[in-house]
Design a protein around this motif. Structure first.
Motif, PDB file in Angstrom:
ATOM      1  N   THR A 277      46.244  30.410  45.513  1.00  0.00           N
ATOM      2  CA  THR A 277      47.206  31.495  45.257  1.00  0.00           C
ATOM      3  C   THR A 277      46.697  32.791  45.869  1.00  0.00           C
ATOM      4  O   THR A 277      45.498  32.933  46.166  1.00  0.00           O
ATOM      5  N   PRO A 278      47.587  33.785  46.074  1.00  0.00           N
ATOM      6  CA  PRO A 278      47.157  35.075  46.613  1.00  0.00           C
ATOM      7  C   PRO A 278      46.135  35.805  45.752  1.00  0.00           C
ATOM      8  O   PRO A 278      45.562  36.799  46.194  1.00  0.00           O
ATOM      9  N   ALA A 279      45.918  35.323  44.543  1.00  0.00           N
ATOM     10  CA  ALA A 279      44.915  35.952  43.672  1.00  0.00           C
ATOM     11  C   ALA A 279      43.526  35.917  44.293  1.00  0.00           C
ATOM     12  O   ALA A 279      42.638  36.690  43.904  1.00  0.00           O
ATOM     13  N   VAL A 280      43.333  35.031  45.287  1.00  0.00           N
ATOM     14  CA  VAL A 280      42.027  34.909  45.952  1.00  0.00           C
ATOM     15  C   VAL A 280      41.639  36.220  46.617  1.00  0.00           C
ATOM     16  O   VAL A 280      40.468  36.624  46.594  1.00  0.00           O
ATOM     17  N   PHE A 281      42.615  36.909  47.225  1.00  0.00           N
ATOM     18  CA  PHE A 281      42.275  38.114  47.982  1.00  0.00           C
ATOM     19  C   PHE A 281      42.921  39.385  47.428  1.00  0.00           C
ATOM     20  O   PHE A 281      42.811  40.442  48.025  1.00  0.00           O
TER      21      PHE A 281
END
Length: 573
Positions: free
Chosen positions: A259-263
Motif C-alpha cells: 500500500t502507499p503507506a510504505v512511502f
C-alpha cells in the motif's frame, strides 16, 4: 426414366428379332432340312433371350446411375451447406476471404471485400496484381517478399500485418492469415487467405503506446493501484513509473504489491486522513498536499491527486494517483511570505517616518516661517546678512512645499474609502480654468472639449479637479513655443467603461528614455526650473485610488495624450 428404358428394350427386341429372323430365313432358303416354323422359333427365342439380357444390363446400369446421382445430390447438398456455413462464418468474423490460383493467377474474393473496404463488384480485380496494388506502398515490398518466400519454401501457414486500401482511398490495418494448398506432388497450387480489419485495434494500440510514453517520460510520479484491498481499505500498488523512483527513492519492486503507506508520512497526513478515507469509500477524485519523506528520510513536499478509473462496463477498476513534487514551489512560497512580511513591516516604518516628517516637522517649520516673515519686515543694512536671510527664506519655503506635497501623498495613500458622487466634468474644468486664469490668458491656448458622450463621472470631485489641474498646468508649462498650444478634452463610454482623454500638442516626452519612470515620484523630463516632478505621480495615485487606470502616449515635438479609464463596477463602488 422407366418409360424411356422400356422403349429402348422394345426397340432392341424388334431389331434383334429382325436380324435373327433374317439370318434364319437365309439358312432356311439354302438348307432344306430347316422348316419355316423352326426359323421363326429360333429367331424369337434368341431375340427374347438377348432382350432379357439387355434389359438386365440396362437395369443394372440404371441402378448404378441412380446411386451415382444420389451421391452427387448428397455431395451437392454438403457443398451447399458448407458454402452457407462459410458465408455465415465470414459474416460473423467480418473476415475478407481471398483465393489465389497460382497456376492461372486468378483471384477470387468473398463479400467481405465489399462490406469491409467499400468496393463495388465491378471495382474488384480478379488477379494477383490488383491485390498487390491495393497494399500500402510502405508495406507492399515486405508482403511481396513474404508471399513468394512462403510459396518457394512451401510454408503451409503464415500471417502478417499490413495496410490495405479502401474504395475511398483511405487505408485500413489488416491482419492477414494465409494457407498454402498443394497437390499430390507437393506442388503449391493455391493460397487461401483471411483478412481481418484491425484498424481500431491498431489505433487503440498506438494510443496506448502514446499514453505509455507520456507516463514513463513524465516528471510527475504516477501510481496505479487496485480497487479493493484487505489492507484496511487502502488499495495495493500495481504500477509505478520511473519518476516515482526519482522522487521517493523507492524502486518498483519495493512498493508493488504493497500500500502507499510504505512511502507516505503518516504524521503529516493526520489532518487529511478522514477526507481521504471518505473519498476512497465514495470512489471520487480527491487531492491534498503533504510533507513527505523519501527513502533517505529527506523531506519533500508533494501534491497528490487521485482519480478513480472505470472499465468499458463503467465499473470502478483502478485508482491512478499523480504525485507532483512541489518542494521548490513551497520554498518560493515561504520566501514570498517572508518578503511580504518584510515589505509590510517596511511599509509601516515608511508610513511612520512619513507621519513624523509631515506632522512632527510641520510645527517647527511653521514657527520658522513665521520668524522669517517677521525678519522680512525688519530693515537689515548688512548686505551679506540680507543675502543669507533671503537664501534661508527661500530654502524654508521649498521645504514647506515639500512637506505639503508629502502630506497630500499620505492623504491619498491612507484613504481606505473615498466619497464619490455624480460629477459634471465641464463644471470641474471651469473651476480649473478659473484657477489657471492668469496662465491661460498669458498663453492663449486653443481649447476644444467634446463631453457629450459621457458628460458625468461617478467619482471624487476633489480628486478629479486635482487631476485636471495638474494635466492642464503641465500642458501650459511644457508648451511648444514654435506653435500655438492646442488642448483637446474628450469623454466617451465603451461598454462597461468610462474614458476621459486629455491631449495636447506640446513638447512631448521621450518614452523610450523615460517610459518606465513617467509616473514616478520627483521625476523631471524637462529643464524647467519650477518643475518639482510631483504632478504626474499625484495624478496616477489619485486615479488608482478611485479604481481607475491611466496610460500615456507621447512623442517629442508632437505632444502628449493621457487616457484615464474607469470601469463600471468602480464607478458604482
Amino acid at each position: 426414366m422407366k418409360k424411356k428404358s422400356d422403349k429402348i428394350i422394345l426397340s432392341y427386341f424388334v431389331v434383334t428379332f429382325s436380324l435373327v429372323f433374317t439370318s434364319q430365313l437365309i439358312i432356311f432358303l439354302f438348307f432344306d432340312h430347316y422348316s419355316l416354323i423352326a426359323v421363326l422359333l429360333v429367331a424369337l427365342s434368341t431375340s427374347v433371350i438377348l432382350t432379357f439380357i439387355q434389359k438386365y444390363l440396362i437395369e443394372k446400369n440404371n441402378q448404378k446411375n441412380s446411386r451415382m446421382l444420389d451421391e452427387l445430390q448428397m455431395i451437392n447438398e454438403d457443398l451447399s451447406k458448407s458454402n452457407e456455413r462459410y458465408d455465415i462464418v465470414s459474416k460473423a468474423t467480418s473476415d475478407t476471404i481471398w483465393d489465389w490460383d497460382l497456376s492461372t493467377g486468378g483471384f477470387i474474393w468473398n463479400k467481405g471485400i465489399y462490406g469491409v473496404f467499400g468496393y463495388k463488384k465491378n471495382e474488384v480485380g480478379d488477379n494477383f496484381q490488383w491485390w498487390f496494388d491495393k497494399i500500402h506502398p510502405e508495406d507492399s515490398l515486405k508482403m511481396s517478399v513474404k508471399v513468394y518466400t512462403n510459396v518457394e519454401q512451401k510454408t503451409e501457414k503464415w500471417q502478417d500485418y499490413y495496410r490495405f486500401q479502401c474504395a475511398d482511398g483511405s487505408y485500413k490495418y489488416v491482419y492477414d492469415r494465409g494457407f498454402l494448398v498443394m497437390d499430390d506432388n507437393n506442388t503449391p497450387i493455391r493460397i487461401i487467405g483471411a483478412m481481418q480489419d484491425i484498424t481500431k485495434l491498431k489505433e487503440e494500440e498506438q494510443r496506448l503506446k502514446l499514453l505509455e510514453t507520456v507516463i514513463t517520460q513524465s516528471k510527475d510520479s504516477v501510481i496505479i493501484t487496485e480497487v479493493n484491498s484487505a489492507s484496511k481499505g487502502i488499495p495495493k500498488i500495481i504500477y509505478v513509473n520511473p519518476a516515482f523512483t526519482n522522487i521517493t527513492g523507492y524502486k518498483p519492486k519495493e512498493v508493488i504489491g504493497k500500500t502507499p503507506a510504505v512511502f507516505m508520512n503518516k504524521n503529516s497526513m493526520k489532518s487529511d486522513f478522514k477526507r481521504i478515507s471518505e473519498s476512497l469509500k465514495k470512489k471520487v477524485e480527491f487531492s491534498f498536499e503533504v510533507l513527505n519523506l523519501n527513502k533517505k528520510k529527506e523531506e519533500y513536499w508533494v501534491n497528490f491527486t487521485t482519480i478513480p478509473i472505470t472499465n468499458k462496463d463503467n465499473e470502478h477498476s483502478h485508482w491512478i494517483s499523480i504525485q507532483r513534487d512541489i518542494t521548490q514551489e513551497k520554498k518560493r512560497e515561504k520566501e514570498r511570505e517572508q518578503l511580504i512580511n518584510e515589505l509590510t513591516i517596511n511599509n509601516k516604518d515608511l508610513k511612520q517616518f512619513s507621519y513624523i516628517i509631515s506632522h512632527n516637522l510641520k510645527a517647527p517649520l511653521s514657527n520658522l516661517t513665521g520668524l522669517l516673515n517677521l525678519i522680512e519686515d525688519t530693515e537689515i543694512k548688512d548686505p551679506e546678512l540680507n543675502e543669507l536671510i533671503n537664501g534661508f527664506s527661500k530654502s524654508t519655503h521649498l521645504l514647506n512645499e515639500t512637506i505639503n506635497d508629502l502630506v497630500k501623498i499620505i492623504v491619498i495613500k491612507d484613504s481606505t474609502s473615498i466619497e464619490k458622487e455624480e460629477v459634471n466634468i465641464l463644471e470641474v474644468f471651469e473651476n480649473v480654468f478659473n484657477q489657471l486664469n492668469f496662465l491661460i490668458n498669458s498663453n492663449s491656448p486653443i481649447l476644444k472639449m467634446s463631453l457629450e458622450k459621457c458628460p458625468t463621472l461617478f467619482i471624487n470631485k476633489s480628486y478629479l479637479e486635482s487631476i485636471l489641474l495638474n494635466l492642464t498646468t503641465n500642458s501650459l508649462k511644457y508648451r511648444d513655443v514654435n506653435r500655438p498650444l492646442k488642448i483637446t478634452i474628450t469623454s466617451q463610454k465603451d461598454k462597461d467603461k468610462s474614458i476621459l482623454v486629455f491631449k495636447d500638442n506640446g513638447m512631448g516626452i521621450d518614452l523610450n528614455r523615460h517610459g518606465e519612470k513617467i509616473f514616478g515620484l520627483y521625476q523631471r523630463f524637462h529643464s524647467h526650473t519650477d518643475s518639482k516632478g510631483l504632478g504626474l505621480y499625484l495624478v496616477k495615485s489619485q486615479v488608482e485610488a478611485m479604481g481607475g487606470t491611466i496610460t500615456i502616449e507621447s512623442k517629442v515635438d508632437h505632444g502628449t495624450t493621457f487616457t484615464i479609464t474607469f470601469n463600471k463596477e468602480e464607478q458604482n463602488a
